[in-house]
Design a protein around this motif. Structure first.
Motif, PDB file in Angstrom:
ATOM      1  N   UNK A  72      69.412  25.441  95.666  1.00 17.71           N
ATOM      2  CA  UNK A  72      68.689  24.318  94.725  1.00 17.71           C
ATOM      3  C   UNK A  72      68.295  23.295  95.801  1.00 17.71           C
ATOM      4  N   UNK A  73      67.172  22.753  95.700  1.00 17.24           N
ATOM      5  CA  UNK A  73      66.796  21.752  96.604  1.00 17.24           C
ATOM      6  C   UNK A  73      66.015  20.450  95.673  1.00 17.24           C
ATOM      7  N   UNK A  98      80.492  30.624  87.881  1.00 12.80           N
ATOM      8  CA  UNK A  98      79.398  30.275  89.102  1.00 12.80           C
ATOM      9  C   UNK A  98      80.232  29.472  89.815  1.00 12.80           C
ATOM     10  N   UNK A  99      79.759  29.734  91.392  1.00 11.39           N
ATOM     11  CA  UNK A  99      80.307  28.618  92.350  1.00 11.39           C
ATOM     12  C   UNK A  99      79.268  27.742  93.012  1.00 11.39           C
ATOM     13  N   UNK A 100      79.135  26.628  93.023  1.00  9.74           N
ATOM     14  CA  UNK A 100      78.161  25.608  93.692  1.00  9.74           C
ATOM     15  C   UNK A 100      78.762  24.893  94.883  1.00  9.74           C
ATOM     16  N   UNK A 129      82.574  23.747  94.002  1.00  9.95           N
ATOM     17  CA  UNK A 129      82.588  23.474  92.484  1.00  9.95           C
ATOM     18  C   UNK A 129      82.629  24.815  91.919  1.00  9.95           C
ATOM     19  N   UNK A 130      83.731  25.128  91.164  1.00  8.42           N
ATOM     20  CA  UNK A 130      83.872  26.223  90.356  1.00  8.42           C
ATOM     21  C   UNK A 130      83.596  26.095  88.922  1.00  8.42           C
ATOM     22  N   UNK A 153      76.463  33.611  91.640  1.00  6.73           N
ATOM     23  CA  UNK A 153      76.706  33.540  90.102  1.00  6.73           C
ATOM     24  C   UNK A 153      76.278  35.237  89.636  1.00  6.73           C
ATOM     25  N   UNK A 154      76.956  35.651  88.862  1.00  8.04           N
ATOM     26  CA  UNK A 154      76.626  37.044  88.473  1.00  8.04           C
ATOM     27  C   UNK A 154      75.228  37.451  88.088  1.00  8.04           C
TER      28      UNK A 154
END
Ligand code: F6R
Ligand code: ZN
Length: 185
Positions: A72-73, A98-100, A129-130, A153-154
């Protein structure tokens, strides 16, 4: 045996996700103007890009276990001092975490549970970030440069935007001359 070139490059230093199978969309100010406190016709200005999302996934999206990789930008755009934000969502499947990870710039990851309790984590280059599957998540660009956030993410997660429209994150984020302020709605 053969050795093949990778299909996609995530050029970490440049923060670019590119390849023939990478999907991409842009969110213009006119698309997301309802997120902001300040409302005015001028926000219909169609040229302002707020954020762009690139994603790449392999295999059947409905198959449990498959993954998306994304980027994401977010541009450093302020709407009367209110920071640029993503729409924010819960995953439709609340089992899907999800991981960020921060790649460039400065921001906040807003997290909210189903009871509407919210907290935030600082995003910066290298931060990981989890995001628990049961938490709503929104990215905020709090800085003066482009914020880039990677994600994994899945594919079966789905996106539930409706729940956020119905019950928004309880705080807005402003940058007043460099001071980050969280203001209750
Ligand atoms: C995927 C995910 C991100 C966001 C992206 C845009 O589950 O969390 O790829 O989709 O940061 O945010 P939204 O979708 O909330 O506008
Ligand atoms: Zn998500």
């Amino acid at each position: 045996m053969k050795i093949i070139d990778p299909k996609v490059y995530h050029k970490m230093p440049e923060g670019i996700l590119e390849g023939d199978e990478v999907k991409h969309y842009k969110k213009y100010l006119k698309d997301v103007k309802n997120l902001y406190k300040y409302e005015d016709e001028e926000l219909n200005d169609s040229g302002t890009i707020m954020y762009e999302v690139h994603s790449y996934g392999k295999g059947d999206e409905d198959k449990k276990g498959n993954l998306f990789w994304g980027l994401t930008v977010m541009n450093p755009v302020y709407i009367k001092d209110e920071c640029n934000m993503t729409r924010g969502h819960f995953h439709e499947d609340l089992n899907c975490a999800e991981f960020y990870f921060g790649l460039q710039g400065e921001g906040l990851l807003l997290l909210m549970n189903k009871d509407g309790e919210m907290w935030a984590e600082k995003i910066s280059k290298g931060s990981l970030h989890h995001i628990d599957g049961e938490l709503a998540h929104r990215i905020i660009n709090t800085g003066n440069e482009v914020l880039k956030v990677g994600a994994c993410w899945p594919t079966v997660s789905g996106h539930d935007y409706k729940s956020i429209e119905d019950k928004e994150f309880p705080y807005r984020v402003f940058n007043n001359n460099g001071e980050i302020q969280l203001v209750a709605r």
